[in-house]
Design a protein around this motif. Structure first.
Motif, PDB file in Angstrom:
ATOM      1  N   MET A   1      16.089  -7.572   8.237  1.00 28.40           N
ATOM      2  CA  MET A   1      15.385  -7.876   7.017  1.00 28.40           C
ATOM      3  C   MET A   1      16.253  -8.797   6.160  1.00 28.40           C
ATOM      4  SD  MET A   1      13.389  -4.992   4.859  1.00 28.40           S
ATOM      5  CE  MET A   1      13.347  -3.605   5.937  1.00 28.40           C
ATOM      6  N   GLU A   2      15.839 -10.036   6.002  1.00 24.38           N
ATOM      7  CA  GLU A   2      16.616 -10.978   5.213  1.00 24.38           C
ATOM      8  C   GLU A   2      15.926 -11.357   3.911  1.00 24.38           C
ATOM      9  OE1 GLU A   2      18.028 -14.288   7.460  1.00 24.38           O
ATOM     10  OE2 GLU A   2      18.506 -13.042   9.176  1.00 24.38           O
ATOM     11  N   ASP A   3      14.634 -11.099   3.804  1.00 22.72           N
ATOM     12  CA  ASP A   3      13.911 -11.431   2.585  1.00 22.72           C
ATOM     13  C   ASP A   3      14.297 -10.460   1.481  1.00 22.72           C
ATOM     14  OD1 ASP A   3      12.603 -13.475   3.875  1.00 22.72           O
ATOM     15  OD2 ASP A   3      10.884 -12.227   4.395  1.00 22.72           O
ATOM     16  N   MET A   4      14.434 -10.963   0.280  1.00 26.92           N
ATOM     17  CA  MET A   4      14.795 -10.137  -0.864  1.00 26.92           C
ATOM     18  C   MET A   4      13.626 -10.097  -1.840  1.00 26.92           C
ATOM     19  SD  MET A   4      17.962  -9.188  -0.346  1.00 26.92           S
ATOM     20  CE  MET A   4      18.582  -8.710  -1.923  1.00 26.92           C
ATOM     21  N   LYS A   5      13.436  -8.948  -2.478  1.00 21.97           N
ATOM     22  CA  LYS A   5      12.443  -8.817  -3.527  1.00 21.97           C
ATOM     23  C   LYS A   5      12.954  -7.795  -4.523  1.00 21.97           C
ATOM     24  CE  LYS A   5       9.672  -5.628  -0.770  1.00 21.97           C
ATOM     25  NZ  LYS A   5       8.379  -5.431  -0.132  1.00 21.97           N
ATOM     26  N   THR A   6      12.418  -7.830  -5.709  1.00 21.47           N
ATOM     27  CA  THR A   6      12.825  -6.861  -6.718  1.00 21.47           C
ATOM     28  C   THR A   6      12.170  -5.518  -6.436  1.00 21.47           C
ATOM     29  OG1 THR A   6      11.026  -7.567  -8.151  1.00 21.47           O
ATOM     30  CG2 THR A   6      13.153  -8.642  -8.475  1.00 21.47           C
ATOM     31  N   TRP A   7      12.693  -4.470  -7.031  1.00 19.89           N
ATOM     32  CA  TRP A   7      12.200  -3.126  -6.755  1.00 19.89           C
ATOM     33  C   TRP A   7      10.720  -2.988  -7.099  1.00 19.89           C
ATOM     34  CZ3 TRP A   7      10.003  -0.123 -10.473  1.00 19.89           C
ATOM     35  CH2 TRP A   7      10.220  -0.486 -11.800  1.00 19.89           C
ATOM     36  N   TYR A   8      10.265  -3.661  -8.153  1.00 21.08           N
ATOM     37  CA  TYR A   8       8.877  -3.497  -8.569  1.00 21.08           C
ATOM     38  C   TYR A   8       7.889  -4.257  -7.689  1.00 21.08           C
ATOM     39  CZ  TYR A   8       9.675  -7.878 -11.074  1.00 21.08           C
ATOM     40  OH  TYR A   8      10.005  -9.171 -11.394  1.00 21.08           O
ATOM     41  N   GLN A   9       8.389  -5.031  -6.735  1.00 23.62           N
ATOM     42  CA  GLN A   9       7.524  -5.723  -5.791  1.00 23.62           C
ATOM     43  C   GLN A   9       7.373  -4.940  -4.486  1.00 23.62           C
ATOM     44  OE1 GLN A   9       9.778  -9.425  -5.779  1.00 23.62           O
ATOM     45  NE2 GLN A   9       8.039 -10.457  -6.742  1.00 23.62           N
ATOM     46  N   SER A  10       7.939  -3.760  -4.437  1.00 28.16           N
ATOM     47  CA  SER A  10       7.923  -2.958  -3.227  1.00 28.16           C
ATOM     48  C   SER A  10       6.741  -1.988  -3.192  1.00 28.16           C
ATOM     49  CB  SER A  10       9.232  -2.166  -3.125  1.00 28.16           C
ATOM     50  OG  SER A  10       9.167  -1.223  -2.084  1.00 28.16           O
ATOM     51  N   ARG A  11       5.915  -2.108  -2.156  1.00 35.29           N
ATOM     52  CA  ARG A  11       4.817  -1.152  -1.970  1.00 35.29           C
ATOM     53  C   ARG A  11       5.352   0.255  -1.749  1.00 35.29           C
ATOM     54  NH1 ARG A  11      -0.341  -2.821  -1.194  1.00 35.29           N
ATOM     55  NH2 ARG A  11      -0.653  -5.011  -0.797  1.00 35.29           N
ATOM     56  N   THR A  12       6.503   0.355  -1.099  1.00 39.37           N
ATOM     57  CA  THR A  12       7.090   1.664  -0.834  1.00 39.37           C
ATOM     58  C   THR A  12       7.447   2.377  -2.130  1.00 39.37           C
ATOM     59  OG1 THR A  12       7.996   0.840   1.248  1.00 39.37           O
ATOM     60  CG2 THR A  12       8.959   2.865   0.364  1.00 39.37           C
ATOM     61  N   ILE A  13       8.076   1.661  -3.040  1.00 37.74           N
ATOM     62  CA  ILE A  13       8.448   2.258  -4.333  1.00 37.74           C
ATOM     63  C   ILE A  13       7.204   2.696  -5.088  1.00 37.74           C
ATOM     64  CG2 ILE A  13       9.487   1.806  -6.600  1.00 37.74           C
ATOM     65  CD1 ILE A  13      11.546   2.105  -4.358  1.00 37.74           C
ATOM     66  N   TRP A  14       6.202   1.816  -5.190  1.00 37.09           N
ATOM     67  CA  TRP A  14       4.989   2.168  -5.924  1.00 37.09           C
ATOM     68  C   TRP A  14       4.232   3.288  -5.231  1.00 37.09           C
ATOM     69  CZ3 TRP A  14       4.706   1.447 -10.741  1.00 37.09           C
ATOM     70  CH2 TRP A  14       5.332   0.357 -11.333  1.00 37.09           C
ATOM     71  N   GLY A  15       4.221   3.280  -3.907  1.00 40.07           N
ATOM     72  CA  GLY A  15       3.580   4.368  -3.175  1.00 40.07           C
ATOM     73  C   GLY A  15       4.256   5.698  -3.467  1.00 40.07           C
ATOM     74  N   ALA A  16       5.596   5.692  -3.516  1.00 37.86           N
ATOM     75  CA  ALA A  16       6.332   6.917  -3.824  1.00 37.86           C
ATOM     76  C   ALA A  16       6.066   7.385  -5.256  1.00 37.86           C
ATOM     77  CB  ALA A  16       7.828   6.685  -3.614  1.00 37.86           C
ATOM     78  N   VAL A  17       6.041   6.453  -6.193  1.00 37.74           N
ATOM     79  CA  VAL A  17       5.757   6.807  -7.590  1.00 37.74           C
ATOM     80  C   VAL A  17       4.362   7.415  -7.713  1.00 37.74           C
ATOM     81  CG1 VAL A  17       5.343   5.834  -9.898  1.00 37.74           C
ATOM     82  CG2 VAL A  17       7.360   5.152  -8.597  1.00 37.74           C
ATOM     83  N   ILE A  18       3.383   6.802  -7.039  1.00 46.85           N
ATOM     84  CA  ILE A  18       2.010   7.306  -7.087  1.00 46.85           C
ATOM     85  C   ILE A  18       1.925   8.675  -6.405  1.00 46.85           C
ATOM     86  CG2 ILE A  18      -0.377   6.893  -6.370  1.00 46.85           C
ATOM     87  CD1 ILE A  18       0.641   5.020  -8.627  1.00 46.85           C
ATOM     88  N   ALA A  19       2.609   8.843  -5.271  1.00 43.74           N
ATOM     89  CA  ALA A  19       2.580  10.130  -4.567  1.00 43.74           C
ATOM     90  C   ALA A  19       3.190  11.237  -5.422  1.00 43.74           C
ATOM     91  CB  ALA A  19       3.320  10.022  -3.239  1.00 43.74           C
ATOM     92  N   ILE A  20       4.302  10.947  -6.069  1.00 47.50           N
ATOM     93  CA  ILE A  20       4.924  11.937  -6.960  1.00 47.50           C
ATOM     94  C   ILE A  20       3.998  12.246  -8.129  1.00 47.50           C
ATOM     95  CG2 ILE A  20       6.831  12.301  -8.586  1.00 47.50           C
ATOM     96  CD1 ILE A  20       8.550  10.619  -6.568  1.00 47.50           C
ATOM     97  N   SER A  21       3.406  11.200  -8.708  1.00 48.35           N
ATOM     98  CA  SER A  21       2.470  11.402  -9.817  1.00 48.35           C
ATOM     99  C   SER A  21       1.257  12.214  -9.387  1.00 48.35           C
ATOM    100  CB  SER A  21       2.012  10.051 -10.377  1.00 48.35           C
ATOM    101  OG  SER A  21       3.118   9.326 -10.861  1.00 48.35           O
ATOM    102  N   ALA A  22       0.769  11.945  -8.177  1.00 52.97           N
ATOM    103  CA  ALA A  22      -0.387  12.691  -7.672  1.00 52.97           C
ATOM    104  C   ALA A  22      -0.032  14.162  -7.475  1.00 52.97           C
ATOM    105  CB  ALA A  22      -0.871  12.088  -6.353  1.00 52.97           C
ATOM    106  N   SER A  23       1.185  14.426  -7.006  1.00 46.25           N
ATOM    107  CA  SER A  23       1.628  15.812  -6.840  1.00 46.25           C
ATOM    108  C   SER A  23       1.709  16.521  -8.186  1.00 46.25           C
ATOM    109  CB  SER A  23       2.994  15.858  -6.155  1.00 46.25           C
ATOM    110  OG  SER A  23       2.901  15.382  -4.846  1.00 46.25           O
ATOM    111  N   LEU A  24       2.245  15.838  -9.176  1.00 45.69           N
ATOM    112  CA  LEU A  24       2.324  16.422 -10.515  1.00 45.69           C
ATOM    113  C   LEU A  24       0.925  16.633 -11.101  1.00 45.69           C
ATOM    114  CD1 LEU A  24       5.317  14.381 -11.967  1.00 45.69           C
ATOM    115  CD2 LEU A  24       5.318  16.788 -11.275  1.00 45.69           C
ATOM    116  N   ALA A  25       0.034  15.672 -10.866  1.00 43.80           N
ATOM    117  CA  ALA A  25      -1.339  15.799 -11.355  1.00 43.80           C
ATOM    118  C   ALA A  25      -2.028  16.984 -10.680  1.00 43.80           C
ATOM    119  CB  ALA A  25      -2.124  14.514 -11.101  1.00 43.80           C
ATOM    120  N   HIS A  26      -1.796  17.155  -9.386  1.00 42.01           N
ATOM    121  CA  HIS A  26      -2.386  18.272  -8.651  1.00 42.01           C
ATOM    122  C   HIS A  26      -1.883  19.604  -9.218  1.00 42.01           C
ATOM    123  CE1 HIS A  26      -4.367  20.329  -5.398  1.00 42.01           C
ATOM    124  NE2 HIS A  26      -3.237  20.954  -5.095  1.00 42.01           N
ATOM    125  N   ALA A  27      -0.603  19.656  -9.539  1.00 42.23           N
ATOM    126  CA  ALA A  27      -0.047  20.870 -10.141  1.00 42.23           C
ATOM    127  C   ALA A  27      -0.687  21.147 -11.496  1.00 42.23           C
ATOM    128  CB  ALA A  27       1.470  20.736 -10.291  1.00 42.23           C
TER     129      ALA A  27
END
Length: 68
Positions: A1-27
């Motif tokens: 992996m040689e391409d660089m992007k900022t953290w906020y351009q990562s689908r993985t980061i946003w997916g994790a944030v949404i998954a954590i938020s969904a877990s909290l919402a479910h609780a």
């Protein structure tokens, strides 16, 4: 992996944030389907890119030195 992007351009980061938020919402008694979580991650990624672009433009307009 040689391409660089900022953290906020990562689908993985946003997916994790949404998954954590969904877990909290479910609780808290709310439920989000996997489809809803995916759509929220896509929307967050688009919003983050837009905000990043606007901040870049604003920063360039406020800059006091030329770009070399």
């Amino acid at each position: 992996m040689e391409d660089m992007k900022t953290w906020y351009q990562s689908r993985t980061i946003w997916g994790a944030v949404i998954a954590i938020s969904a877990s909290l919402a479910h609780a808290g008694g709310y439920s989000l389907s996997a489809t809803d979580q995916g759509q929220l991650a896509d929307a967050a990624l688009s919003l983050a890119g837009t905000v990043g672009g606007l901040i870049s433009i604003w920063g360039r307009m406020k800059a006091t030195a030329k770009v070399a």
